[in-house]
Design a protein around this motif. Sequence first.
Motif, PDB file in Angstrom:
ATOM      1  N   GLN A 141     -60.435 -41.567 -31.016  1.00  0.00           N
ATOM      2  CA  GLN A 141     -60.278 -41.688 -29.555  1.00  0.00           C
ATOM      3  C   GLN A 141     -60.725 -43.079 -29.141  1.00  0.00           C
ATOM      4  OE1 GLN A 141     -59.754 -38.893 -27.062  1.00  0.00           O
ATOM      5  NE2 GLN A 141     -59.773 -40.419 -25.435  1.00  0.00           N
ATOM      6  N   TYR A 142     -59.863 -43.758 -28.430  1.00  0.00           N
ATOM      7  CA  TYR A 142     -60.200 -45.112 -28.014  1.00  0.00           C
ATOM      8  C   TYR A 142     -61.388 -45.068 -27.045  1.00  0.00           C
ATOM      9  CZ  TYR A 142     -59.969 -49.878 -27.005  1.00  0.00           C
ATOM     10  OH  TYR A 142     -60.327 -51.176 -26.907  1.00  0.00           O
ATOM     11  N   GLN A 143     -62.448 -45.826 -27.340  1.00  0.00           N
ATOM     12  CA  GLN A 143     -63.656 -45.784 -26.496  1.00  0.00           C
ATOM     13  C   GLN A 143     -63.533 -46.770 -25.340  1.00  0.00           C
ATOM     14  OE1 GLN A 143     -65.954 -43.484 -26.673  1.00  0.00           O
ATOM     15  NE2 GLN A 143     -64.883 -42.664 -28.469  1.00  0.00           N
ATOM     16  N   LEU A 144     -63.551 -46.241 -24.122  1.00  0.00           N
ATOM     17  CA  LEU A 144     -63.342 -47.094 -22.954  1.00  0.00           C
ATOM     18  C   LEU A 144     -64.666 -47.585 -22.386  1.00  0.00           C
ATOM     19  CD1 LEU A 144     -60.669 -44.889 -21.187  1.00  0.00           C
ATOM     20  CD2 LEU A 144     -60.269 -46.981 -22.479  1.00  0.00           C
ATOM     21  N   GLN A 191     -54.247 -43.426 -16.804  1.00  0.00           N
ATOM     22  CA  GLN A 191     -53.503 -43.760 -18.030  1.00  0.00           C
ATOM     23  C   GLN A 191     -53.394 -45.266 -18.196  1.00  0.00           C
ATOM     24  OE1 GLN A 191     -49.517 -42.093 -17.851  1.00  0.00           O
ATOM     25  NE2 GLN A 191     -50.317 -40.183 -17.063  1.00  0.00           N
ATOM     26  N   ILE A 192     -53.062 -45.924 -17.077  1.00  0.00           N
ATOM     27  CA  ILE A 192     -52.810 -47.359 -17.131  1.00  0.00           C
ATOM     28  C   ILE A 192     -54.084 -48.137 -17.440  1.00  0.00           C
ATOM     29  CG2 ILE A 192     -52.209 -49.301 -15.603  1.00  0.00           C
ATOM     30  CD1 ILE A 192     -49.769 -47.870 -15.049  1.00  0.00           C
ATOM     31  N   LEU A 193     -55.182 -47.700 -16.841  1.00  0.00           N
ATOM     32  CA  LEU A 193     -56.445 -48.392 -17.109  1.00  0.00           C
ATOM     33  C   LEU A 193     -56.832 -48.232 -18.581  1.00  0.00           C
ATOM     34  CD1 LEU A 193     -58.526 -47.571 -13.908  1.00  0.00           C
ATOM     35  CD2 LEU A 193     -57.437 -49.735 -14.537  1.00  0.00           C
ATOM     36  N   ALA A 194     -56.628 -47.014 -19.115  1.00  0.00           N
ATOM     37  CA  ALA A 194     -56.996 -46.772 -20.514  1.00  0.00           C
ATOM     38  C   ALA A 194     -56.093 -47.578 -21.453  1.00  0.00           C
ATOM     39  CB  ALA A 194     -56.891 -45.283 -20.819  1.00  0.00           C
ATOM     40  N   MET A 195     -54.792 -47.508 -21.197  1.00  0.00           N
ATOM     41  CA  MET A 195     -53.841 -48.238 -22.060  1.00  0.00           C
ATOM     42  C   MET A 195     -54.078 -49.742 -21.930  1.00  0.00           C
ATOM     43  SD  MET A 195     -50.661 -47.846 -23.669  1.00  0.00           S
ATOM     44  CE  MET A 195     -49.434 -49.042 -24.180  1.00  0.00           C
ATOM     45  N   GLY A 196     -54.332 -50.186 -20.687  1.00  0.00           N
ATOM     46  CA  GLY A 196     -54.564 -51.607 -20.427  1.00  0.00           C
ATOM     47  C   GLY A 196     -55.800 -52.095 -21.164  1.00  0.00           C
ATOM     48  N   ALA A 222     -57.219 -50.837 -23.815  1.00  0.00           N
ATOM     49  CA  ALA A 222     -56.985 -50.855 -25.265  1.00  0.00           C
ATOM     50  C   ALA A 222     -56.150 -52.084 -25.644  1.00  0.00           C
ATOM     51  CB  ALA A 222     -56.282 -49.572 -25.693  1.00  0.00           C
ATOM     52  N   ALA A 223     -55.087 -52.350 -24.871  1.00  0.00           N
ATOM     53  CA  ALA A 223     -54.224 -53.497 -25.183  1.00  0.00           C
ATOM     54  C   ALA A 223     -55.006 -54.807 -25.070  1.00  0.00           C
ATOM     55  CB  ALA A 223     -53.017 -53.502 -24.241  1.00  0.00           C
ATOM     56  N   LEU A 224     -55.880 -54.900 -24.065  1.00  0.00           N
ATOM     57  CA  LEU A 224     -56.685 -56.122 -23.889  1.00  0.00           C
ATOM     58  C   LEU A 224     -57.629 -56.325 -25.078  1.00  0.00           C
ATOM     59  CD1 LEU A 224     -57.345 -55.670 -20.107  1.00  0.00           C
ATOM     60  CD2 LEU A 224     -56.438 -57.782 -21.090  1.00  0.00           C
ATOM     61  N   ASN A 239     -50.489 -39.160 -25.338  1.00  0.00           N
ATOM     62  CA  ASN A 239     -51.657 -40.051 -25.350  1.00  0.00           C
ATOM     63  C   ASN A 239     -51.818 -40.824 -26.659  1.00  0.00           C
ATOM     64  OD1 ASN A 239     -52.368 -38.018 -27.030  1.00  0.00           O
ATOM     65  ND2 ASN A 239     -54.243 -37.428 -25.979  1.00  0.00           N
ATOM     66  N   ILE A 240     -50.736 -40.907 -27.439  1.00  0.00           N
ATOM     67  CA  ILE A 240     -50.837 -41.633 -28.715  1.00  0.00           C
ATOM     68  C   ILE A 240     -50.602 -43.123 -28.469  1.00  0.00           C
ATOM     69  CG2 ILE A 240     -49.790 -41.944 -31.001  1.00  0.00           C
ATOM     70  CD1 ILE A 240     -49.161 -38.978 -31.031  1.00  0.00           C
ATOM     71  N   LEU A 241     -51.463 -43.928 -29.040  1.00  0.00           N
ATOM     72  CA  LEU A 241     -51.312 -45.384 -28.929  1.00  0.00           C
ATOM     73  C   LEU A 241     -51.043 -45.943 -30.324  1.00  0.00           C
ATOM     74  CD1 LEU A 241     -51.632 -48.022 -27.255  1.00  0.00           C
ATOM     75  CD2 LEU A 241     -54.026 -48.007 -27.910  1.00  0.00           C
ATOM     76  N   ILE A 242     -49.911 -46.621 -30.448  1.00  0.00           N
ATOM     77  CA  ILE A 242     -49.589 -47.271 -31.727  1.00  0.00           C
ATOM     78  C   ILE A 242     -49.742 -48.763 -31.499  1.00  0.00           C
ATOM     79  CG2 ILE A 242     -47.836 -47.613 -33.524  1.00  0.00           C
ATOM     80  CD1 ILE A 242     -46.527 -44.997 -32.521  1.00  0.00           C
TER      81      ILE A 242
END
Length: 399
Positions: free
Chosen positions: A85-88, A108-113, A115-117, A390-393
Motif C-alpha cells: 500500500q502506497y504510504q501517503l 484518488q487524485i491526491l493519492a495518485m499525484g 505517488a507519481a511525485l 486502486n492499482i498503480l503501475i
Amino acid sequence: MHSKFISFDTFLSSHQEYWRLDPFHLCQASTLPWYRAKPNLNAWLNSLDSSSIQSLKSCPSKLVEEMERFFPMLESIKHLCVLPQYQLGGLDLPKGADVGIPGRKLTQILAMGEAALDYHEGSEWLEWCAGKGFLGRILSSQSQQKVTSFEWQNSLCINGQAEADKQSLNMQFVQGDAFSDTSDHVFNSCQHAVALHACGDLHTELLRKVSQHALPAVSISPCCYHLIQSEHYLPLSERAKQSKLELSKSDLRIPLQETVTGGERVKRHRQLEMTFRLGLCQLLKTQVGIKQYITVPSIKKSQLAEGFKAFCLWAAAEKEIKLPTPIDFGHYQQQGEALYWEMEKLSLVQQVFRRPLELWLALDRGMYLQEQGYQVDISQFCDKQVTPRNILIHGHKRN
Ligand SMILES: C[S@@+](CC[C@H](N)C(=O)[O-])C[C@H]1O[C@@H](n2cnc3c(N)ncnc32)[C@H](O)[C@@H]1O
C-alpha cells in the motif's frame, strides 16, 4: 512478476468454470457447471441465507476463508493478492488547487499525484486522457514543471485550460485522439506520463507510446479492461501471450463488478432492478413461451418505485410483447426474489477470482514495461473504499 503471473495464470486457468460465468443467466439454469465436481460447494451455497450472503459479500477476507475449503490454491493466491500500500504523507495544496474536484475523486487524485511525485523522473509531465486535468493541476502546482494534458473532449480541454490559467499553472491542454498518429506529437523524452483511470485500450496505447518515445517514467492506474477494440483480450507481454487463457470482453468486465463505492441506496436499487428483471424472465418463459433472454432497456431508478407490475407492463410495451391476462404478478415477483439470492450466491463464487484476474491483467502490463526496459513497481495507491480501481503501475526507464 513472472512467478506471480504464473501462479495467477495457473489458478485462473484451472478454475475457469467457477469464474467464467454470468450469475444472472446461470441462476436460471437447472444445473451448475460444477454440479458433479464439487457437491460440497453446492451444499454450502444452499445452506446460505440472505443475511449470510450479504455479510460474506461485504467481507472479502471472510469469504476467501470459507472458499479455501473448496479451492485450496486460494490459500497462497490470497497472499499474492496483497499489494504494497502506497504510504501517503499528505500534500500541501495551494489555496484553490482543488476547485471543482468532487470529494472521492479528490482523494484518488491526491493519492495518485503524491505517488507519481515520489516516483518522478524527468522534467515535464504528460497527463494522458486528462479529463479536466485534475491530476495535472496537482502535479503542476507541486512540481512547478510543465504539464501537457491530452484529452479527446474539447469542452473538457477548454474548461481545464481556463481553470489552469486562472491558477497560473504551467499547463497546456491538447485536444486529440489517443489512437491517431497525431497524438505522437505530444510525447517527448523529458516527460513522466501519468494516466488515472484511462479505459482499456487507452492506457495500453499509452504504454506502447511511452516505450516508443523512450519516456523516463510512466504511472498508470488502469480501469475498464473490457473497453477494447479487439474481440478478445490481446496480451501485451511475451509471457502473457503464452498463456492458454483467452479472455472475452465479458470476462474482462469481471474485475469491475465490485460495488463497494455504491451506498445503501445504490445497493437497494440494484436488488430491486435485478429482482424485477429475473421475475420478468420467469413470467415471459411461463406465460408467453419466450425461453431465450430478451434484453430489456435500462430503466430510470424512479420508475422502479412504481412496482413489479408496472415494470413488466413497461418492458412488454418496449419490446412489443403482448402479455396474456390475468397474470399473478406477485407470484413472479417472488420467483424473481428467490432467483436474486441464487444469483448472489453464484457471484460469491466468482468474487474470489476477481482480484486474481485483475492482477493477471496488471502483471501483463507490468511485464510488458519490463520487456521494454523499465523497472516496474505494482502497488495500491488508495483504499478500496475510495476506488476499487486502486492499482498503480509505475515504471521508470533503466539506464
Ligand atoms: C475515465 S475518464 C478519466 C479522466 C481523468 N483522467 C480523471 O481521472 O478524472 C477517461 C477520459 O478519457 C478521454 N478519452 C476517451 N477517449 C479518448 C481518446 N480516444 N483520446 C483521448 N482521450 C480520450 C475521455 O474523454 C475522458 O475524459
